[in-house]
Design an enzyme around this catalytic site. Structure first.
Site, PDB file in Angstrom:
ATOM      1  N   HIS A  39       9.854  -6.498  -3.773  1.00 32.73           N
ATOM      2  CA  HIS A  39       9.982  -5.183  -4.408  1.00 32.73           C
ATOM      3  C   HIS A  39      10.520  -4.084  -3.486  1.00 32.73           C
ATOM      4  O   HIS A  39      11.578  -3.502  -3.729  1.00 32.73           O
ATOM      5  CB  HIS A  39       8.614  -4.709  -4.912  1.00 32.73           C
ATOM      6  CG  HIS A  39       7.884  -5.686  -5.781  1.00 32.73           C
ATOM      7  ND1 HIS A  39       8.167  -5.842  -7.119  1.00 32.73           N
ATOM      8  CD2 HIS A  39       6.871  -6.543  -5.523  1.00 32.73           C
ATOM      9  CE1 HIS A  39       7.348  -6.740  -7.648  1.00 32.73           C
ATOM     10  NE2 HIS A  39       6.553  -7.183  -6.696  1.00 32.73           N
TER      11      HIS A  39
HETATM   12  C1  BDR Z   1       4.397  -2.850  -5.718  1.00 28.42           C
HETATM   13  O1  BDR Z   1       2.986  -3.007  -5.585  1.00 28.42           O
HETATM   14  C2  BDR Z   1       2.659  -3.532  -4.329  1.00 28.42           C
HETATM   15  O2  BDR Z   1       1.815  -4.610  -4.477  1.00 28.42           O
HETATM   16  C3  BDR Z   1       3.948  -3.877  -3.635  1.00 28.42           C
HETATM   17  O3  BDR Z   1       3.869  -3.574  -2.267  1.00 28.42           O
HETATM   18  C4  BDR Z   1       4.980  -3.012  -4.342  1.00 28.42           C
HETATM   19  O4  BDR Z   1       5.091  -1.750  -3.734  1.00 28.42           O
HETATM   20  C5  BDR Z   1       4.915  -3.827  -6.739  1.00 28.42           C
HETATM   21  O5  BDR Z   1       4.307  -3.620  -7.975  1.00 28.42           O
END
Ligand code: BDR
Ligand code: CA
Length: 313
Positions: free
Chosen positions: A243
Site C-alpha cells: 500500500h
Molecule cells: C493501510 O493500513 C496499514 O495496515 C498499512 O500500513 C496501510 O497504511 C492499508 O489499509
C-alpha cells in the site's frame, strides 16, 4: 525534476517501512524533512521505534523522527497486529534502534515546518491514520493554505474496505481526523485500496527485492513475506498489496497512476459504514471536488521503480 520537501507521517508497518526506504533512497526528487509517527498498525511507542529501525537500516541516522498522537481524536485505538505482527515490523531480524527520538511533538514539527518554509513548498505524506495531520490543522488552521499537497494512502471505493466491508484501515481508525483533512482545502491525492490491490508482491517481484542482495533488499523481502501470509489467505491472491509505497512512487513518477479529481466525503456517523470514503466517482452530486482519487496503477512500472531505488541503499 526539482527536489520536493516532504514530511512522512506514518505508523510502520512493513509497507510504511518500504515507503520510507524508497523516499530515503531518492534524494534527487525527495527531501525528507522529518518523519512523524502516529499510533495505528501498532501503538505509538512501537511505530516510533520502527521508524528509527528503518532509518538505521537505510544508513540515515540523521533523519528526524518525531513521536505524535498516541490515540485517535475521539475513539479508542484500533491496531492491526493481525496483519503486521506483534512489533508491527515482524519478518526480518533487525537491531533495536540507537538513534534518538527527535525533541518536540510531531504535531508541532508539522506546524513549524509549514510555517517556516515558503507556502506551497512542503508536501505531507500520510501513511497511517490521519490523527497527527488533523491535530495540526485544528491547532494551526493557517497551515492549510501553506500545504503544497497531501498525498495519502487511505480509503477505497470500488474495492470496499479491508478492516470492515466499507472502510479501509487508516481512515477507519480515525474517521473524524480524516474528515478534517478531506475538508481542509489543501490539494489532496488519494491512493486507495482500488490502486494498492492492483500492486501485489508476487513471487517474482519479491525475488527481485531479495536479489538486490543488500541488507535492505533482504529485509524488504522478509517483511513482505511476513505480511503476505495474511493477505494471501484473506484475498486468495498471488501476494500482498504494497500500500504505502504508492504514495512515494507517485511523488517520483506520477504517470504510474491514473485517477479522477472528485468529491470524497468521510462517513463519521453510521456504525455500519464508519470510515467509508464516499467517492463521487461518477459525479452524481454537485459536491465540489476536493481530492484526486486514484484508480489505476502501472504495477510493473511501480515494482521496477521500487527495486531500482531500494538497490541504491
Ligand atoms: C493501510 O493500513 C496499514 O495496515 C498499512 O500500513 C496501510 O497504511 C492499508 O489499509
Ligand atoms: Ca501505514
Amino acid at each position: 525534476m526539482t527536489q520536493r520537501k516532504i514530511i512522512i507521517d506514518t505508523d510502520p508497518g512493513q509497507d510504511d517501512a518500504v515507503a520510507i526506504l524508497v523516499a530515503l533512497a531518492s534524494p534527487d526528487e525527495i527531501d525528507v524533512l522529518g518523519i512523524t509517527c502516529v499510533a495505528g498498525n501498532v501503538p505509538l511507542d512501537l511505530t516510533t521505534r520502527n521508524a528509527r529501525i528503518v532509518c538505521e537500516l537505510a544508513g540515515k541516522r540523521d533523519v528526524k523522527v518525531f513521536a505524535g498522537c498516541d490515540r485517535p481524536l475521539g475513539r479508542d485505538l484500533v491496531t492491526a497486529e493481525h496483519v503486521h505482527g506483534k512489533t508491527g515490523l515482524d519478518g526480518p531480524d533487525l537491531p533495536e534502534p540507537t538513534m534518538p527520538v527527535a525533541d518536540g511533538q510531531a504535531v508541532d514539527f508539522i506546524i513549524d515546518c509549514l510555517r517556516e518554509h515558503a507556502p506551497g513548498t512542503v508536501t505531507l505524506c500520510p501513511l497511517g491514520p490521519l490523527t497527527n495531520i488533523a491535530t495540526a490543522l485544528q491547532k494551526a488552521p493557517d497551515i492549510a493554505k501553506r500545504i503544497a499537497k497531501i498525498v495519502l494512502m487511505g480509503g477505497g471505493y470500488f474495492e470496499g474496505g479491508n478492516i470492515t466491508p466499507a472502510a479501509e484501515f487508516n481512515i477507519y481508525v480515525d474517521p473524524e481526523a480524516a474528515d478534517i483533512v478531506f475538508k481542509c482545502g489543501a490539494p489532496i491525492v488519494v491512493m486507495p485500496l482500488d490502486v494498492t490491490h492492483k500492486a501485489l508482491v508476487t513471487k517474482n517481484r519479491n525475488d527481485a527485492f531479495r536479489d538486490i542482495g543488500s541488507p535492505v533488499g533482504i529485509a524488504v523481502a522478509q517483511m513482505t513475506e511476513f505480511f503476505e501470509r495474511f493477505d494471501k489467505e484473506k484475498y486468495g491472491s498471488d501476494g500482498a498489496p504494497l500500500h504505502d509505497p504508492c504514495v512515494i512512487a507517485y511523488l517520483i513518477q506520477p504517470d504510474l497512476f491514473k485517477g479522477r479529481h472528485i468529491n470524497v466525503e468521510i462517513e463519521t456517523d453510521s456504525e455500519l459504514t464508519m470510515g467509508m470514503t464516499v467517492a463521487d466517482w461518477w459525479g452524481v452530486t454537485d459536491r465540489p471536488p476536493n481530492a484526486t482519487f486514484m484508480k489505476e496503477i502501472n504495477a510493473d512500472g511501480f515494482f521496477d521503480l521500487l527495486t531500482v531505488r531500494l538497490a541504491r541503499l
